[in-house]
Structures are given as C-alpha cells and as structure tokens.
Design a protein around this motif. Structure first.
Motif, mmCIF file in Angstrom:
data_model
loop_
_atom_site.group_PDB
_atom_site.id
_atom_site.type_symbol
_atom_site.label_atom_id
_atom_site.label_comp_id
_atom_site.label_asym_id
_atom_site.label_seq_id
_atom_site.Cartn_x
_atom_site.Cartn_y
_atom_site.Cartn_z
ATOM 1 N N GLU A 1 0.822 -1.208 0.000
ATOM 2 C CA GLU A 1 0.000 0.000 0.000
ATOM 3 C C GLU A 1 0.858 1.261 0.000
ATOM 4 N N GLU A 2 2.134 1.119 0.332
ATOM 5 C CA GLU A 2 3.028 2.275 0.401
ATOM 6 C C GLU A 2 3.463 2.769 -0.978
ATOM 7 N N LEU A 3 3.292 1.949 -1.999
ATOM 8 C CA LEU A 3 3.692 2.356 -3.346
ATOM 9 C C LEU A 3 2.700 3.365 -3.923
ATOM 10 N N ALA A 4 3.183 4.159 -4.867
ATOM 11 C CA ALA A 4 2.335 5.199 -5.460
ATOM 12 C C ALA A 4 1.468 4.659 -6.583
ATOM 13 N N TYR A 5 1.569 3.373 -6.861
ATOM 14 C CA TYR A 5 0.827 2.771 -7.969
ATOM 15 C C TYR A 5 0.390 1.361 -7.599
ATOM 16 N N LYS A 6 -0.634 0.906 -8.286
ATOM 17 C CA LYS A 6 -1.129 -0.455 -8.092
ATOM 18 C C LYS A 6 -0.466 -1.365 -9.112
ATOM 19 N N CYS A 7 0.059 -2.503 -8.641
ATOM 20 C CA CYS A 7 0.739 -3.439 -9.529
ATOM 21 C C CYS A 7 -0.076 -4.724 -9.714
ATOM 22 N N ILE A 8 0.041 -5.277 -10.888
ATOM 23 C CA ILE A 8 -0.505 -6.601 -11.178
ATOM 24 C C ILE A 8 0.687 -7.540 -11.331
ATOM 25 N N THR A 9 0.688 -8.619 -10.563
ATOM 26 C CA THR A 9 1.829 -9.534 -10.618
ATOM 27 C C THR A 9 1.367 -10.963 -10.906
ATOM 28 N N GLU A 10 2.233 -11.682 -11.581
ATOM 29 C CA GLU A 10 2.039 -13.115 -11.791
ATOM 30 C C GLU A 10 3.387 -13.789 -11.567
ATOM 31 N N GLY A 11 3.351 -15.024 -11.095
ATOM 32 C CA GLY A 11 4.613 -15.700 -10.849
ATOM 33 C C GLY A 11 4.523 -17.201 -10.985
ATOM 34 N N GLN A 12 5.656 -17.789 -11.336
ATOM 35 C CA GLN A 12 5.781 -19.236 -11.397
ATOM 36 C C GLN A 12 7.061 -19.637 -10.687
ATOM 37 N N THR A 13 6.990 -20.751 -9.963
ATOM 38 C CA THR A 13 8.155 -21.214 -9.223
ATOM 39 C C THR A 13 8.664 -22.538 -9.787
ATOM 40 N N PHE A 14 10.000 -22.640 -9.838
ATOM 41 C CA PHE A 14 10.654 -23.857 -10.307
ATOM 42 C C PHE A 14 11.770 -24.209 -9.326
ATOM 43 N N ASP A 15 12.448 -25.319 -9.566
ATOM 44 C CA ASP A 15 13.444 -25.803 -8.608
ATOM 45 C C ASP A 15 14.571 -24.798 -8.352
ATOM 46 N N GLU A 16 15.058 -24.125 -9.391
ATOM 47 C CA GLU A 16 16.147 -23.173 -9.205
ATOM 48 C C GLU A 16 15.871 -21.835 -9.893
ATOM 49 N N THR A 17 14.594 -21.582 -10.155
ATOM 50 C CA THR A 17 14.219 -20.354 -10.857
ATOM 51 C C THR A 17 12.873 -19.839 -10.361
ATOM 52 N N LEU A 18 12.771 -18.542 -10.257
ATOM 53 C CA LEU A 18 11.503 -17.877 -9.964
ATOM 54 C C LEU A 18 11.224 -16.904 -11.092
ATOM 55 N N SER A 19 10.050 -17.006 -11.695
ATOM 56 C CA SER A 19 9.665 -16.130 -12.798
ATOM 57 C C SER A 19 8.527 -15.220 -12.339
ATOM 58 N N MET A 20 8.696 -13.916 -12.537
ATOM 59 C CA MET A 20 7.655 -12.958 -12.155
ATOM 60 C C MET A 20 7.394 -11.967 -13.281
ATOM 61 N N THR A 21 6.123 -11.666 -13.491
ATOM 62 C CA THR A 21 5.724 -10.612 -14.418
ATOM 63 C C THR A 21 5.050 -9.517 -13.603
ATOM 64 N N ILE A 22 5.494 -8.290 -13.777
ATOM 65 C CA ILE A 22 4.992 -7.166 -12.983
ATOM 66 C C ILE A 22 4.548 -6.056 -13.924
ATOM 67 N N LYS A 23 3.353 -5.549 -13.704
ATOM 68 C CA LYS A 23 2.817 -4.503 -14.562
ATOM 69 C C LYS A 23 2.151 -3.440 -13.695
ATOM 70 N N GLU A 24 2.388 -2.188 -14.041
ATOM 71 C CA GLU A 24 1.739 -1.091 -13.323
ATOM 72 C C GLU A 24 0.339 -0.897 -13.865
ATOM 73 N N ALA A 25 -0.673 -1.068 -12.997
ATOM 74 C CA ALA A 25 -2.074 -0.983 -13.423
ATOM 75 C C ALA A 25 -2.542 0.474 -13.477
ATOM 76 N N PHE A 26 -2.351 1.209 -12.368
ATOM 77 C CA PHE A 26 -2.759 2.613 -12.333
ATOM 78 C C PHE A 26 -2.093 3.298 -11.152
ATOM 79 N N LYS A 27 -2.062 4.613 -11.231
ATOM 80 C CA LYS A 27 -1.523 5.434 -10.139
ATOM 81 C C LYS A 27 -2.580 5.567 -9.041
ATOM 82 N N LYS A 28 -2.122 5.491 -7.809
ATOM 83 C CA LYS A 28 -3.039 5.694 -6.696
ATOM 84 C C LYS A 28 -3.213 7.178 -6.451
ATOM 85 N N LYS A 29 -4.345 7.536 -5.943
ATOM 86 C CA LYS A 29 -4.612 8.956 -5.633
ATOM 87 C C LYS A 29 -4.028 9.312 -4.279
#
Length: 241
Positions: free
Chosen positions: A213-241
């Motif tokens: 909640e401390e960030l100035a924007y709302k993020c949409i995240t997705e992630g997948q976990t593997f044995d030696e890898t973590l994959s994340m997709t992060i996108k800024e949805a909108f600015k918070k007021k």
C-alpha cells in the motif's frame, strides 16, 4: 594629468599584488630547487606549492594529526609514514572486498539481515504449504529506502525493480536476476541454487512488496516457481490517488 594618475595607480596596484620574496636557503634545499628547475618548474611555483601544502597539513583536524603523532615512528619522516598508512589502508580494503567475493562465490554465503534470517528460519520450520506468515513480514522496503535514499512514493516501478535486481544479487540471495522490459510490463527471472520451496518463499516475498500500500501505484503480478528459478511478471495498473 588624470591619465598619468591612472597609470601610476595601476602600477601601485600591481606592486601591491606581487611582492618579491628573498630567502637564503641551505645547500640541501638549493639542490632540491635546482632539481625541479631543470624539469621546468619555476621557483615561484615551488614556493607556492610548498606553502600551500604546509598550510593544508597544519589545517588538518586535530584528531587526524593525533593519529599521525600516535602511529608515526620516532625517526620516521612524514612522507614515509603516509606511504605506509596508505599502503596499509589499500591492503585492508582489498582484503575485505576479496574476502566477500570469495565467500560469496566459493562458499555461497549470503549477506543476510536479522529479520530476513529469522523469517527464513520460520519458513524452513513451517509446513510445506504454509509460507504465508513468513514472507509477509520482510524488510524489502527498508532495504530499498536505504539504497535509493528516496521516498517510496517517488520511486518509479523501474527504479524499484532495478534496486531489487542490484541488492538481492549483491546479498547473494540470487546469483543472477534477469530483467526484460516491454512496454509497461516487466519480466523478472530470479536464478538461485536452492529448491522450489525457496522459489515459493521469494515469490510470496516479492508479491507482498509489489502489492504494498506504500507504493504510489497499483501493480498486477504473476509468478511461477521452479526448482532453481523464480519467474515474475509485474505490470503497473494505475496510479493511486
């Protein structure tokens, strides 16, 4: 008459600025002067540099001069002491750096804070399907504020991601973090040598961070976990007021 007075005043001003200095020096000093004269240095520059250096030395903080007085050998000249002190400082800095690099690369050591250490211990003891409590309490924001020196509300998403990429590799939680940026979407690939549970822990950890909640924007995240890898997709949805 006015013109002559102006010329006379100019001469007086010039005489006031440049005052010849005549001193008698011993043979040793004379030899040093001749040495640098032959290299193209003027006596006036030698005097100027010597006086400025003398003034700078005597303008040092008293506590610094006290260190010199404490550690300089009785018969040792100042330059010899400074050479010895600088060489020692250089060796210590290189030793610290080399030791950290070696422990990081050879022993896979991590630079780990107290809070993160306790949370990782809690995560290790928690049931395999119960990591929510451990990763919810983390110090990611504290580290980011410390590194950037900026208020969290003023940090852009790209700055936040770049900081994570830098700090979490330096600390050796991951040996590499690849970041790909397309439009307003970032894809992060965290690489480590642990296990899938480790990936799951950090997925929850960073999901908490980017949903803060401390960030100035709302993020949409997705992630997948593997044995030696973590994959994340992060996108800024909108600015918070």
């Amino acid at each position: 008459m006015a013109k002559n007075n102006s010329k006379t005043d100019g001469t007086k001003e010039s005489d006031h600025k440049v005052k010849p200095l005549f001193v008698q020096v011993d043979e040793t000093t004379r030899n040093i002067i001749d040495k640098y004269k032959h290299l193209g240095t003027t006596i006036s520059n030698l005097v100027k540099d010597a006086v400025e250096m003398y003034d700078e030395y005597n303008s040092m903080l008293p506590e610094v001069k006290a260190v010199i007085d404490t550690y300089k050998e009785e018969e040792e000249n100042l330059i010899s002491f400074l050479e010895r002190a600088i060489s020692y400082y250089g060796r210590q800095k290189n030793l610290d750096r080399d030791l950290w690099v070696r422990t990081r690369d050879e022993m896979k050591m991590m630079l780990i804070g107290k809070t993160t250490f306790n949370q990782l211990i809690t995560a290790a003891e928690a049931p395999k399907d119960s990591l929510e409590k451990p990763f919810k309490k983390n110090v990611a924001i504290d580290l980011i504020l410390w590194y950037t020196g900026k208020p969290l509300k003023s940090l852009k998403l790209e700055e936040l991601i770049t900081t994570v990429q830098k700090i979490w590799v330096v600390a050796n939680y991951f040996y590499k973090i690849d970041v790909h940026h397309e439009g307003d979407e970032f894809h992060l690939l965290f690489k480590h040598r642990q296990n899938k549970r480790y990936s799951r822990y950090w997925l929850g950890y960073f999901t908490e961070l980017f949903h803060s909640e401390e960030l100035a924007y709302k993020c949409i995240t997705e992630g997948q976990t593997f044995d030696e890898t973590l994959s994340m997709t992060i996108k800024e949805a909108f600015k918070k007021k």
